[in-house]
Design a protein around this motif. Sequence first.
Motif, PDB file in Angstrom:
ATOM      1  N   LYS A   1       0.842  -1.195   0.000  1.00  0.00           N
ATOM      2  CA  LYS A   1       0.000   0.000   0.000  1.00  0.00           C
ATOM      3  C   LYS A   1       0.877   1.245   0.000  1.00  0.00           C
ATOM      4  O   LYS A   1       1.945   1.250   0.616  1.00  0.00           O
ATOM      5  CB  LYS A   1      -0.905   0.007   1.241  1.00  0.00           C
ATOM      6  N   VAL A   2       0.412   2.303  -0.668  1.00  0.00           N
ATOM      7  CA  VAL A   2       1.190   3.539  -0.769  1.00  0.00           C
ATOM      8  C   VAL A   2       0.271   4.727  -0.509  1.00  0.00           C
ATOM      9  O   VAL A   2      -0.888   4.742  -0.951  1.00  0.00           O
ATOM     10  CB  VAL A   2       1.839   3.678  -2.158  1.00  0.00           C
ATOM     11  N   GLY A   3       0.781   5.726   0.218  1.00  0.00           N
ATOM     12  CA  GLY A   3       0.013   6.947   0.460  1.00  0.00           C
ATOM     13  C   GLY A   3       0.932   8.141   0.592  1.00  0.00           C
ATOM     14  O   GLY A   3       2.136   7.996   0.810  1.00  0.00           O
ATOM     15  N   GLU A   4       0.344   9.328   0.452  1.00  0.00           N
ATOM     16  CA  GLU A   4       1.110  10.578   0.558  1.00  0.00           C
ATOM     17  C   GLU A   4       0.354  11.586   1.409  1.00  0.00           C
ATOM     18  O   GLU A   4      -0.872  11.585   1.458  1.00  0.00           O
ATOM     19  CB  GLU A   4       1.327  11.214  -0.819  1.00  0.00           C
ATOM     20  N   LEU A   5       1.114  12.452   2.029  1.00  0.00           N
ATOM     21  CA  LEU A   5       0.551  13.604   2.737  1.00  0.00           C
ATOM     22  C   LEU A   5       1.419  14.811   2.417  1.00  0.00           C
ATOM     23  O   LEU A   5       2.653  14.733   2.474  1.00  0.00           O
ATOM     24  CB  LEU A   5       0.525  13.365   4.247  1.00  0.00           C
ATOM     25  N   HIS A   6       0.776  15.921   2.052  1.00  0.00           N
ATOM     26  CA  HIS A   6       1.502  17.161   1.759  1.00  0.00           C
ATOM     27  C   HIS A   6       1.281  18.146   2.901  1.00  0.00           C
ATOM     28  O   HIS A   6       0.142  18.385   3.316  1.00  0.00           O
ATOM     29  CB  HIS A   6       1.029  17.757   0.438  1.00  0.00           C
ATOM     30  N   ILE A   7       2.385  18.710   3.399  1.00  0.00           N
ATOM     31  CA  ILE A   7       2.330  19.667   4.506  1.00  0.00           C
ATOM     32  C   ILE A   7       2.994  20.964   4.062  1.00  0.00           C
ATOM     33  O   ILE A   7       4.180  20.977   3.720  1.00  0.00           O
ATOM     34  CB  ILE A   7       3.026  19.112   5.760  1.00  0.00           C
ATOM     35  N   ALA A   8       2.222  22.026   4.049  1.00  0.00           N
ATOM     36  CA  ALA A   8       2.782  23.342   3.709  1.00  0.00           C
ATOM     37  C   ALA A   8       3.632  23.847   4.868  1.00  0.00           C
ATOM     38  O   ALA A   8       3.411  23.492   6.026  1.00  0.00           O
ATOM     39  CB  ALA A   8       1.653  24.320   3.405  1.00  0.00           C
ATOM     40  N   SER A   9       4.616  24.677   4.541  1.00  0.00           N
ATOM     41  CA  SER A   9       5.488  25.216   5.595  1.00  0.00           C
ATOM     42  C   SER A   9       4.691  25.978   6.646  1.00  0.00           C
ATOM     43  O   SER A   9       5.067  26.013   7.821  1.00  0.00           O
ATOM     44  CB  SER A   9       6.559  26.114   4.980  1.00  0.00           C
ATOM     45  N   SER A  10       3.573  26.556   6.247  1.00  0.00           N
ATOM     46  CA  SER A  10       2.729  27.290   7.186  1.00  0.00           C
ATOM     47  C   SER A  10       1.980  26.374   8.149  1.00  0.00           C
ATOM     48  O   SER A  10       1.391  26.829   9.122  1.00  0.00           O
ATOM     49  CB  SER A  10       1.709  28.140   6.422  1.00  0.00           C
ATOM     50  N   GLU A  11       2.016  25.053   7.867  1.00  0.00           N
ATOM     51  CA  GLU A  11       1.281  24.091   8.696  1.00  0.00           C
ATOM     52  C   GLU A  11       2.185  23.305   9.647  1.00  0.00           C
ATOM     53  O   GLU A  11       1.719  22.363  10.301  1.00  0.00           O
ATOM     54  CB  GLU A  11       0.530  23.094   7.801  1.00  0.00           C
TER      55      GLU A  11
END
Length: 312
Positions: A113-123
């Motif tokens: 299984k594969v997943g991604e999460l994107h986190i902005a620098s502001s977060e």
Amino acid sequence: EDESANSNEVTVKNCYIAIFDQKSGNLLGSHLYTAPEVTGKDGVYTLEKNIVFKVSGNVVERPDLTIVAVANMNPNDDTYGSQSSIRHGIQNCYTYGNLMGFQLSETPNVLVKVGELHIASSEYDKYMHITPSMFPDQDKIKPINISVKQRAAAIEVNTLAINSSVGKVENCKIETIWLENMVLNTKVGQYLNDEDYITESAVVKPENTASKNLLNYRLYTYGNGNESNKTAVCFTYSYTLDGKSETGSCRFTIKTPETTKGSGYSETVEANHLYKLDVTITNGTATATIKCSVNDWVDNETIEIPVKGTNN
């Protein structure tokens, strides 16, 4: 009718987490979680160890992040190591592109299984505890939730009905089942080329299964976007007609909903999809409805496609 994932499909034995600078794609930190660092059940798992990596003390210089999870690979041991992405270098991918292009060593039935999460620098403050200390306060560590999806697809015959206008049909049974143009290999985030197809999967018989029944038995393949090498499910069946034993066989090309095509479907197989066939054979003519469920097989996005098969 339950379209949910079975216990094998939601199992996570290990998980590789890699954190990348979203702009440059460079690896900032990673960790391979193995038992006992992976705990949980029923599709919800907790990774028990923190990943520590450096970020700038200047808020303006902090990058947006991409966090990738690759879960449920074969362990790097004497039994499975030869088909383990861990042994074959997944931890040596130092850019996001390298990781997405990494060829998994596992076959489809391992259910990586594969997943991604994107986190902005502001977060950052929402997801992470930033401290000058190399030993952060554990009470301030914030959990990050990453949803992962199957890299494989599942195919099964859900129901089989045999009708005849010339006698009484009883004892319908699938005798063997297999896939044509099963795809044996894939990458973490991409498909592979035509040479990675195999002609047929292994033929499965009832005695090979726990239930001794091939209805609802799931066959797994990686995604197949090539309509010149279409994936098909094939099976043989038996029944009695007025007490006399009869046999036959069917073949159905797998189809995926495709709104851009006039037919409403493409003859392709998509990762993270469950294809369930309801098959009816009437006076020797086979037809089926393919129910295509997505998002870990959840049926609130089920689409039905009527198809005709070839049969003997």
